[in-house]
Design a protein around this motif. Structure first.
Motif, mmCIF file in Angstrom:
data_model
loop_
_atom_site.group_PDB
_atom_site.id
_atom_site.type_symbol
_atom_site.label_atom_id
_atom_site.label_comp_id
_atom_site.label_asym_id
_atom_site.label_seq_id
_atom_site.Cartn_x
_atom_site.Cartn_y
_atom_site.Cartn_z
ATOM 1 N N MET A 1 36.970 -63.729 9.184
ATOM 2 C CA MET A 1 37.835 -62.555 9.145
ATOM 3 C C MET A 1 39.245 -62.937 8.716
ATOM 4 S SD MET A 1 36.293 -59.920 9.393
ATOM 5 C CE MET A 1 37.513 -58.618 9.461
ATOM 6 N N LYS A 2 39.725 -64.049 9.247
ATOM 7 C CA LYS A 2 41.079 -64.484 8.916
ATOM 8 C C LYS A 2 41.170 -64.862 7.432
ATOM 9 C CE LYS A 2 44.773 -67.381 10.373
ATOM 10 N NZ LYS A 2 44.906 -68.817 10.259
ATOM 11 N N LYS A 3 40.085 -65.457 6.960
ATOM 12 C CA LYS A 3 40.068 -65.860 5.556
ATOM 13 C C LYS A 3 40.099 -64.635 4.650
ATOM 14 C CE LYS A 3 38.141 -70.416 4.857
ATOM 15 N NZ LYS A 3 36.903 -71.168 4.815
ATOM 16 N N ILE A 4 39.290 -63.633 5.029
ATOM 17 C CA ILE A 4 39.256 -62.411 4.225
ATOM 18 C C ILE A 4 40.639 -61.758 4.217
ATOM 19 C CG2 ILE A 4 38.317 -60.072 4.103
ATOM 20 C CD1 ILE A 4 35.688 -61.238 5.190
ATOM 21 N N GLU B 1 43.047 -71.703 3.526
ATOM 22 C CA GLU B 1 41.919 -72.561 3.865
ATOM 23 C C GLU B 1 41.423 -72.445 5.299
ATOM 24 O OE1 GLU B 1 43.803 -75.631 1.784
ATOM 25 O OE2 GLU B 1 42.995 -74.475 0.125
ATOM 26 N N SER B 2 42.340 -72.506 6.269
ATOM 27 C CA SER B 2 41.875 -72.581 7.651
ATOM 28 C C SER B 2 41.557 -71.206 8.222
ATOM 29 C CB SER B 2 42.938 -73.275 8.505
ATOM 30 O OG SER B 2 44.108 -72.508 8.503
ATOM 31 N N GLY B 3 40.975 -71.176 9.413
ATOM 32 C CA GLY B 3 40.678 -69.930 10.093
ATOM 33 C C GLY B 3 39.244 -69.492 9.897
ATOM 34 N N GLY B 4 38.833 -68.493 10.703
ATOM 35 C CA GLY B 4 37.467 -67.976 10.617
ATOM 36 C C GLY B 4 37.301 -67.057 9.425
#
Lengths: 291, 270
Positions: free
Chosen positions: B194-197, B189-192
């Motif tokens: 790029m982090k989500k991808i 769930e969290s993060g930007g």
């Protein structure tokens, strides 16, 4: 230091035609360090039950407490709970995704925020504990055999150093030798690490050998909870809900019915042997008397 | 987590609509959709509304359940309405910066909205009352004539039914893998962005592997049962028209005729 469930009820798809009550008013407590077996038929709610232990699903009603804290309280950090209560799902090898064994096992500790060094340290220890030797560290997890994959996946959870390890049918789909190996290793972990082990199974035989307490689930309710001997003494009721006590229990009851004074609570073959010999008035098995 | 998707879902109930031949439902749905675009008066929309409401009533599917399927397309609907509203020329009623909303624009937008909503409700009513297997059976039979021009109708239908059958399985699998990775501390769930991808990798790799494994197993199981395509294959429950099916065709024909008449004599209506 325990997991406590208070009047937990869980309903899938509430308010639709697919509504299903998976758990109905379950209350139980598992103290730290216990080796517990959860037994039940397919669809008895055991998989739903264990997902409450690490906060993967929120009970529709009731409370889940870990170390006396309500895990669904407003400011409770659920993610931290997941590192303390490790949950190994059925067919855990289906969750492997990294290009080599080492990195896959490191996934858990890395999520915990440990440095790469610490992760490797933890992973090595965990892999060692499940009996995966160093030569496999750089192999792709998909090159391994079924039993090895399973052990790597278990190591992936173990590497988080959980205080409680919950395993959902860890032996499903393995051959008898693989089953015994995995279960022996789990028992060994329980002894050396002193962690709580919760073992889910539908096989009484598998569980009876290892656990100190059995919880029997039936149609979402807890129907028996006690030591193996206590639970197996209800073998007639167990049969009614589609489960069976170990074969030894049946033999002992049959012998007792024929008038032989044997110990009805025997579970393993060894216990049964000793008890039968005693009832027959012989102290030692023939093989040990004969030269 | 992913159990809320209702598009294409089947709602089991015992209604005459559930028992209708899938071909009937398919054709009537198309007729209904076409009728929505034939309509150009409010009276005609009223007739369509009554028709749709009656069908919903007969289907025994709770209205709440049907509306749930609309949620997924709400954004698409909004965008369509918005552009219809601002790009239709006519008498202006509201002006702001470069946006001008006209009376004609509002009327077109409302009509377009009704059309789209009815279209979605109408087609989801078909999938809600027809099992995926029936649906593909019906489609196969309807498209049969295309075999004459060498279109592999049976294979297309088979691919469709397998794909439909696999949607819930893969959803369940996704749910399971997601839970397993969350149990290992994964954070979806969290993060930007790029982090989500990046956080999707532990989910997608096992999912793809499992999809391939299942496809492989299925192919093997089908071959083991001597599946070799459509030629000479019979069905356990061949589709056959009953009285109620003809009844449904007649009702749909009357409805469609009324719609066309309303179009022709539209100038006498509201």
């Amino acid at each position: 230091m325990s997991i406590k469930l208070e009047h937990v009820t869980y309903t899938y798809n509430p308010g639709t035609v697919y509504e299903m009550h998976a758990l109905k008013d379950v209350t139980l407590e598992i103290p730290q360090g216990q080796f517990v077996g959860i037994i039940g038929h397919t669809g008895s709610g055991k998989s739903t039950l264990i997902q409450h232990f690490n906060g993967l699903i929120k009970p529709t009603e009731g409370k889940v407490l870990f170390e006396n804290q309500d895990v669904w309280a407003e400011n409770y950090e659920l993610r931290k709970l997941r590192f303390q209560v490790g949950l190994v799902f059925q067919y855990p090898e289906h969750q492997l995704f990294e290009s080599d064994v080492m990195s896959d096992v490191c996934f858990g500790p890395a999520n915990e925020g440990l440095t790469q060094e610490e992760c490797r340290e933890r992973a090595k220890e965990a892999l060692n504990h499940v009996g995966i030797s160093e030569e496999y560290y750089d192999k792709s997890p998909f090159e391994l055999s079924g039993g090895q994959k399973r052990r790597v996946a278990i190591a992936g959870v173990l590497a988080m150093n959980p205080k409680v390890l919950v395993l959902d049918e860890p032996t499903a789909g393995l051959d008898p030798e693989g089953r015994k190996e995995i279960l022996d290793q789990i028992a060994w972990l329980h002894e050396t690490r002193g962690i709580t082990i919760i073992l889910v199974s539908h096989s009484m035989e598998d569980v009876a050998r290892y656990v100190e307490r059995i919880i029997v689930m039936n149609e979402g309710e807890k129907s028996f909870d006690g030591s193996c001997k206590e639970v197996f003494s209800h073998y007639k009721e167990l049969e009614k809900i589609g489960l069976a006590a170990p074969q030894i229990t049946y033999i002992m009851h049959a012998l007792a019915a024929k008038g032989l004074d044997v110990d009805l609570s025997a579970i393993t073959v060894e216990e049964a042997r000793d008890s039968i010999l005693k009832a027959l008035g012989k102290e030692k098995p023939c093989s040990e008397i004969l030269p | 987590m992913l159990r809320d998707i209702t598009i294409g879902q089947y709602y089991p109930a015992d209604s005459i609509l559930h028992r209708l031949d899938p071909r009937v439902k398919f054709i009537v749905t198309i007729v209904f959709i076409v009728s929505l675009f034939v309509n150009n008066t409010w009276t005609a929309y009223l007739v369509s509304t009554v028709f749709l409401a009656a069908v919903i009533k007969i289907s025994k599917v709770p209205f709440r359940f049907i509306v749930k399927g609309l949620k997924a397309v709400v954004i698409l609907l909004m965008i369509t309405l918005f552009f219809n509203m601002i790009f239709t020329p006519g008498t202006p009623v509201f002006h702001f910066w470069i946006i001008t909303i006209t009376k004609e624009g509002i009327v077109t937008a409302v009509r377009m909205g009704i059309r789209l909503i009815f279209l979605i409700i109408g087609s989801s009513l078909m999938t809600l009352t027809t099992t995926p297997n029936q649906l593909t059976d019906g489609l196969e039979r309807l498209l049969k004539p295309l075999e004459k021009i060498k279109i592999p109708v049976h294979d297309i239908a088979m691919i469709m039914s397998i794909a439909l059958r696999f949607i819930p399985i893969l959803l369940e699998e996704t749910d399971k893998i997601m839970k397993a990775q969350i149990a290992r501390g994964a954070d979806f769930e969290s993060g930007g962005l790029m982090k989500k991808i990046k956080s999707m990798v532990p989910l997608l790799v096992p999912l793809f592997i499992s999809a391939f494994r299942r496809a492989n197993d299925l192919a093997m199981a089908m071959e083991a049962r001597c599946y070799h395509g459509g030629s000479g294959r019979t069905q356990m429950k061949p589709l056959r028209y009953h009285g109620r099916d003809f009844g449904a065709y007649i009702i749909a024909a009357i409805y469609f005729a009324v719609c066309i008449l309303m179009r022709i004599f539209g100038r006498y209506l509201l």
